[in-house]
Scaffold this motif. Structure first.
Motif, mmCIF file in Angstrom:
data_model
loop_
_atom_site.group_PDB
_atom_site.id
_atom_site.type_symbol
_atom_site.label_atom_id
_atom_site.label_comp_id
_atom_site.label_asym_id
_atom_site.label_seq_id
_atom_site.Cartn_x
_atom_site.Cartn_y
_atom_site.Cartn_z
ATOM 1 N N ALA A 119 0.894 -1.374 -0.073
ATOM 2 C CA ALA A 119 -0.068 -0.027 0.160
ATOM 3 C C ALA A 119 0.859 1.526 -0.166
ATOM 4 O O ALA A 119 0.761 2.354 -0.646
ATOM 5 N N GLY A 126 -6.738 -0.402 5.081
ATOM 6 C CA GLY A 126 -6.068 -1.797 4.710
ATOM 7 C C GLY A 126 -5.280 -2.267 5.953
ATOM 8 O O GLY A 126 -5.403 -3.409 6.114
ATOM 9 N N ALA A 158 -9.373 -1.061 2.977
ATOM 10 C CA ALA A 158 -8.493 -0.344 2.138
ATOM 11 C C ALA A 158 -9.752 0.421 1.187
ATOM 12 O O ALA A 158 -9.548 1.734 1.266
#
Length: 72
Positions: free
Chosen positions: A12, A41, A58
């Motif tokens: 991420a 997330g 997320a």
């Protein structure tokens, strides 16, 4: 630290850094979306411990972060 959590966070963060380079001056909504997606997330993975939880967190974090960023 859980390996899945570490890998999800790293992925991420890499995506966020990559997308940040596409814009010269990001808006608050864009920043909120990115930060919300990463935080969501991580939270989704911590709470549910599954890939679906990470992706769902997320997505929810991105939506919430976008709305918060629009209002600032």
């Amino acid at each position: 630290m859980n390996t899945k959590l570490l890998m999800s966070t790293a992925a991420a963060a890499a995506a966020l850094i990559g997308l940040t380079g596409c814009s010269t001056s990001p808006t608050n909504a864009q920043i909120g979306t990115g930060v919300g997606a990463v935080a969501g997330g991580v939270m989704g993975n911590a709470v549910f411990g599954t890939t679906l939880g990470t992706v769902g967190g997320a997505a929810a974090g991105a939506l919430i972060g976008n709305e918060v960023g629009k209002k600032r």
